[in-house]
Motif scaffolding. Structure first.
Motif, PDB file in Angstrom:
ATOM      1  N   VAL A   1      30.622  29.376  35.280  1.00 34.40           N
ATOM      2  CA  VAL A   1      30.469  30.122  36.527  1.00 34.40           C
ATOM      3  C   VAL A   1      30.590  31.616  36.246  1.00 34.40           C
ATOM      4  O   VAL A   1      31.200  32.027  35.258  1.00 34.40           O
ATOM      5  CB  VAL A   1      31.517  29.708  37.592  1.00 34.40           C
ATOM      6  CG1 VAL A   1      31.266  28.303  38.095  1.00 34.40           C
ATOM      7  CG2 VAL A   1      32.925  29.837  37.063  1.00 34.40           C
TER       8      VAL A   1
ATOM      9  N   CYS B   1      34.567  21.479  31.706  1.00 34.53           N
ATOM     10  CA  CYS B   1      34.360  22.724  32.449  1.00 34.53           C
ATOM     11  C   CYS B   1      32.945  22.859  32.985  1.00 34.53           C
ATOM     12  O   CYS B   1      32.030  22.186  32.530  1.00 34.53           O
ATOM     13  CB  CYS B   1      34.609  23.932  31.529  1.00 34.53           C
ATOM     14  SG  CYS B   1      36.262  24.030  30.865  1.00 34.53           S
TER      15      CYS B   1
ATOM     16  N   GLU C   1      32.272  32.722  32.883  1.00 37.73           N
ATOM     17  CA  GLU C   1      33.577  32.141  32.574  1.00 37.73           C
ATOM     18  C   GLU C   1      33.492  30.619  32.669  1.00 37.73           C
ATOM     19  O   GLU C   1      32.569  30.081  33.272  1.00 37.73           O
ATOM     20  CB  GLU C   1      34.627  32.672  33.555  1.00 37.73           C
ATOM     21  CG  GLU C   1      34.731  34.188  33.536  1.00 37.73           C
ATOM     22  CD  GLU C   1      35.629  34.765  34.610  1.00 37.73           C
ATOM     23  OE1 GLU C   1      36.067  34.017  35.514  1.00 37.73           O
ATOM     24  OE2 GLU C   1      35.900  35.976  34.547  1.00 37.73           O
TER      25      GLU C   1
ATOM     26  N   HIS D   1      35.238  27.235  34.062  1.00 40.80           N
ATOM     27  CA  HIS D   1      36.172  26.740  35.071  1.00 40.80           C
ATOM     28  C   HIS D   1      36.414  25.263  34.846  1.00 40.80           C
ATOM     29  O   HIS D   1      35.475  24.468  34.804  1.00 40.80           O
ATOM     30  CB  HIS D   1      35.609  26.966  36.481  1.00 40.80           C
ATOM     31  CG  HIS D   1      36.450  26.352  37.549  1.00 40.80           C
ATOM     32  ND1 HIS D   1      37.679  26.856  37.912  1.00 40.80           N
ATOM     33  CD2 HIS D   1      36.253  25.246  38.312  1.00 40.80           C
ATOM     34  CE1 HIS D   1      38.195  26.094  38.870  1.00 40.80           C
ATOM     35  NE2 HIS D   1      37.345  25.109  39.130  1.00 40.80           N
TER      36      HIS D   1
ATOM     37  N   CYS E   1      31.967  33.927  41.438  1.00 37.77           N
ATOM     38  CA  CYS E   1      32.078  32.545  41.920  1.00 37.77           C
ATOM     39  C   CYS E   1      33.397  31.926  41.468  1.00 37.77           C
ATOM     40  O   CYS E   1      34.007  31.160  42.218  1.00 37.77           O
ATOM     41  CB  CYS E   1      30.888  31.714  41.448  1.00 37.77           C
ATOM     42  SG  CYS E   1      29.333  32.159  42.276  1.00 37.77           S
ATOM     43  N   HIS E   2      33.853  32.264  40.265  1.00 32.06           N
ATOM     44  CA  HIS E   2      35.114  31.726  39.771  1.00 32.06           C
ATOM     45  C   HIS E   2      36.265  32.152  40.689  1.00 32.06           C
ATOM     46  O   HIS E   2      37.127  31.336  41.044  1.00 32.06           O
ATOM     47  CB  HIS E   2      35.357  32.213  38.344  1.00 32.06           C
ATOM     48  CG  HIS E   2      36.334  31.378  37.582  1.00 32.06           C
ATOM     49  ND1 HIS E   2      36.752  31.723  36.327  1.00 32.06           N
ATOM     50  CD2 HIS E   2      36.974  30.224  37.873  1.00 32.06           C
ATOM     51  CE1 HIS E   2      37.609  30.807  35.885  1.00 32.06           C
ATOM     52  NE2 HIS E   2      37.759  29.889  36.815  1.00 32.06           N
ATOM     53  N   ARG E   3      36.266  33.410  41.105  1.00 36.35           N
ATOM     54  CA  ARG E   3      37.317  33.885  42.020  1.00 36.35           C
ATOM     55  C   ARG E   3      37.219  33.186  43.377  1.00 36.35           C
ATOM     56  O   ARG E   3      38.233  32.832  43.972  1.00 36.35           O
ATOM     57  CB  ARG E   3      37.251  35.393  42.221  1.00 36.35           C
ATOM     58  CG  ARG E   3      37.369  36.268  40.985  1.00 36.35           C
ATOM     59  CD  ARG E   3      38.555  35.914  40.084  1.00 36.35           C
ATOM     60  NE  ARG E   3      38.587  36.681  38.862  1.00 36.35           N
ATOM     61  CZ  ARG E   3      37.935  36.383  37.743  1.00 36.35           C
ATOM     62  NH1 ARG E   3      37.154  35.328  37.677  1.00 36.35           N
ATOM     63  NH2 ARG E   3      38.059  37.116  36.667  1.00 36.35           N
TER      64      ARG E   3
ATOM     65  N   HIS F   1      38.689  29.634  43.145  1.00 32.95           N
ATOM     66  CA  HIS F   1      40.148  29.637  43.183  1.00 32.95           C
ATOM     67  C   HIS F   1      40.702  30.090  44.532  1.00 32.95           C
ATOM     68  O   HIS F   1      41.822  29.726  44.891  1.00 32.95           O
ATOM     69  CB  HIS F   1      40.724  30.476  42.038  1.00 32.95           C
ATOM     70  CG  HIS F   1      40.645  29.771  40.723  1.00 32.95           C
ATOM     71  ND1 HIS F   1      41.479  28.747  40.374  1.00 32.95           N
ATOM     72  CD2 HIS F   1      39.779  29.927  39.683  1.00 32.95           C
ATOM     73  CE1 HIS F   1      41.163  28.307  39.168  1.00 32.95           C
ATOM     74  NE2 HIS F   1      40.124  29.000  38.731  1.00 32.95           N
TER      75      HIS F   1
ATOM     76  N   CYS G   1      25.467  30.681  35.734  1.00 33.46           N
ATOM     77  CA  CYS G   1      26.436  30.180  36.704  1.00 33.46           C
ATOM     78  C   CYS G   1      25.835  28.984  37.440  1.00 33.46           C
ATOM     79  O   CYS G   1      24.717  29.063  37.957  1.00 33.46           O
ATOM     80  CB  CYS G   1      26.796  31.290  37.695  1.00 33.46           C
ATOM     81  SG  CYS G   1      27.882  30.762  39.041  1.00 33.46           S
TER      82      CYS G   1
ATOM     83  N   SER H   1      32.033  35.416  37.192  1.00 36.89           N
ATOM     84  CA  SER H   1      33.387  35.812  37.585  1.00 36.89           C
ATOM     85  C   SER H   1      33.562  35.844  39.100  1.00 36.89           C
ATOM     86  O   SER H   1      34.621  35.472  39.613  1.00 36.89           O
ATOM     87  CB  SER H   1      33.758  37.154  36.964  1.00 36.89           C
ATOM     88  OG  SER H   1      32.806  38.138  37.275  1.00 36.89           O
TER      89      SER H   1
END
Length: 129
Positions: free
Chosen positions: A106, A103, A73, A75, A110-112, A115, A60, A108
């Motif tokens: 990241v 992209c 994931e 991003h 940090c991805h949340r 967003h 990440c 999950s």
């Protein structure tokens, strides 16, 4: 059921009803039973994800998390340049590369947070390289 309705899977060697095979029997790729075909597809997709994760640095970019590949994931930095969701495509690594270049990798969590607006976009722009 007659012996004509049975087919042998070249991978697992089991003799199974024809319904246990996908319909595209002319191709060698689809000649194995559904169970074996799905196993092979899963292995291929995992290998492509591993290549993609390695290509993007393996961890990440926000917090450095790298323990579980399933929690990593991709991003898109800009939604404008996004052609497709990487996780929704069954493409080769080579065909994914142009989209991966748009992209960052990241975890999950940090991805949340990205967003949700908890991690500002201006902090992510420098991580794209």
């Amino acid at each position: 059921m007659s012996s004509n309705d049975l087919k042998q899977c070249p991978k697992c060697k089991r003799l199974l009803p024809a319904a246990e095979f996908y319909g595209r029997s002319k191709s060698t790729r689809y000649s194995c039973c559904k169970t074996c075909f799905n196993e092979l597809a899963t292995m291929r997709l995992r290998a492509v994800k591993q290549q993609a994760v390695d290509y993007k640095g393996g961890q990440c970019v926000v917090c450095g998390y790298a323990r579980c590949i399933a929690a990593l994931e991709f991003h898109h930095i800009s939604e404008d340049g996004k052609d497709f969701n990487i996780s929704h495509k069954c493409l080769s690594f080579e065909k994914l590369m142009p989209e991966l270049d748009k992209c960052i990798l990241v975890c999950s969590n940090c991805h949340r947070e990205i967003h949700a607006g908890l991690i500002p976009d201006d902090r992510l722009g420098v991580m794209l390289c």
